[in-house]
Design an enzyme around this catalytic site. Structure first.
Site, PDB file in Angstrom:
ATOM      1  N   GLY A  14      -7.562   3.929 -11.455  1.00 58.74           N
ATOM      2  CA  GLY A  14      -8.788   3.422 -12.067  1.00 58.74           C
ATOM      3  C   GLY A  14      -8.868   1.912 -12.162  1.00 58.74           C
ATOM      4  CG  HIS A 110     -14.564   3.993   2.517  1.00 57.85           C
ATOM      5  ND1 HIS A 110     -13.865   5.165   2.354  1.00 57.85           N
ATOM      6  CD2 HIS A 110     -14.295   3.569   3.781  1.00 57.85           C
ATOM      7  CE1 HIS A 110     -13.215   5.453   3.465  1.00 57.85           C
ATOM      8  NE2 HIS A 110     -13.462   4.493   4.347  1.00 57.85           N
ATOM      9  CD  GLU A 180     -11.062  -0.917  -2.897  1.00 54.88           C
ATOM     10  OE1 GLU A 180     -11.271  -0.120  -3.825  1.00 54.88           O
ATOM     11  OE2 GLU A 180     -10.140  -0.757  -2.067  1.00 54.88           O
TER      12      GLU A 180
END
Length: 202
Positions: A14, A110, A180
């Site tokens: 997470g 992704h 990300e």
């Protein structure tokens, strides 16, 4: 634009979820983390939610066998007034009831430039292994809307990450993950500001 009400689905660490939570706390993102759901009761994501005092639930095939798992996830998201669902390393396909109710408002990140290196079985380090095997000079990160298939929904935002000479799976994964964390927050900020408009499905 109203404040986004976020519900997170995570299976393991997470860290993307934490980056979004931190951005909310620091006032860089107009959003409220409302609930965390994990299919893994021992996940770091659950521990992070506990530390942040965010409601958290373990919902899996073990706790809710069959179709009731999907229904339990949907009921939990709705009970916490979630309007946007964030996948943060969630390793399961979204069930049909949750997908239909939140269609166009379930986001995933992704670790590649979709549509390249996406699809069933391509996640985590498998993606970076495939990128290196293919001899790519550039990879990156994609935030997209979730649909019934793996990694095929509308692309909302992308950023490139160069592949360096001598890169290993681990060194490439580390650089991609850093991007990300930035791209997920940036994308949600643009959604909250109205500069990225989520697609409307019939």
């Amino acid at each position: 634009m109203p404040t986004l009400h976020l519900g997170f689905l995570a299976s393991h660490g997470g860290s993307n979820m934490q980056a979004i939570i931190d951005a909310c706390k620091q006032g860089r993102l107009d959003a409220k983390p409302c609930v965390v759901i994990s299919n893994n009761s021992d996940s770091t994501a659950i521990a992070r939610a506990r530390q942040e005092y965010i409601p958290r639930y373990h919902i899996s095939a073990a706790t809710h066998p069959g179709e009731t798992e999907d229904r339990a996830i949907l009921r939990t998201l709705q009970a916490h007034d979630v309007d946007t669902v964030i996948l943060a390393g969630y390793m399961k396909r979204i069930g049909p009831e949750t997908l239909q109710t939140y269609r166009g408002r379930i986001l995933n990140i992704h670790p590649a430039l979709l549509p390249k290196f996406g699809g069933r079985g391509l996640y985590g380090k498998q993606v970076h292994e495939a990128v290196l095997r293919a001899g790519e000079k550039v990879t990156g990160v994609t935030v997209h809307v979730v649909d019934e298939q793996y990694d095929t929904g509308p692309i909302l935002n992308q950023t490139q990450v160069p592949v360096m000479v001598g890169d290993t799976v681990d060194s490439l994964a580390e650089r991609v993950l850093a991007q990300e964390h930035l791209l997920y927050v940036e994308t949600l900020r643009k959604i909250s500001e109205g500069t990225i408009v989520l697609p409307i499905f019939d």
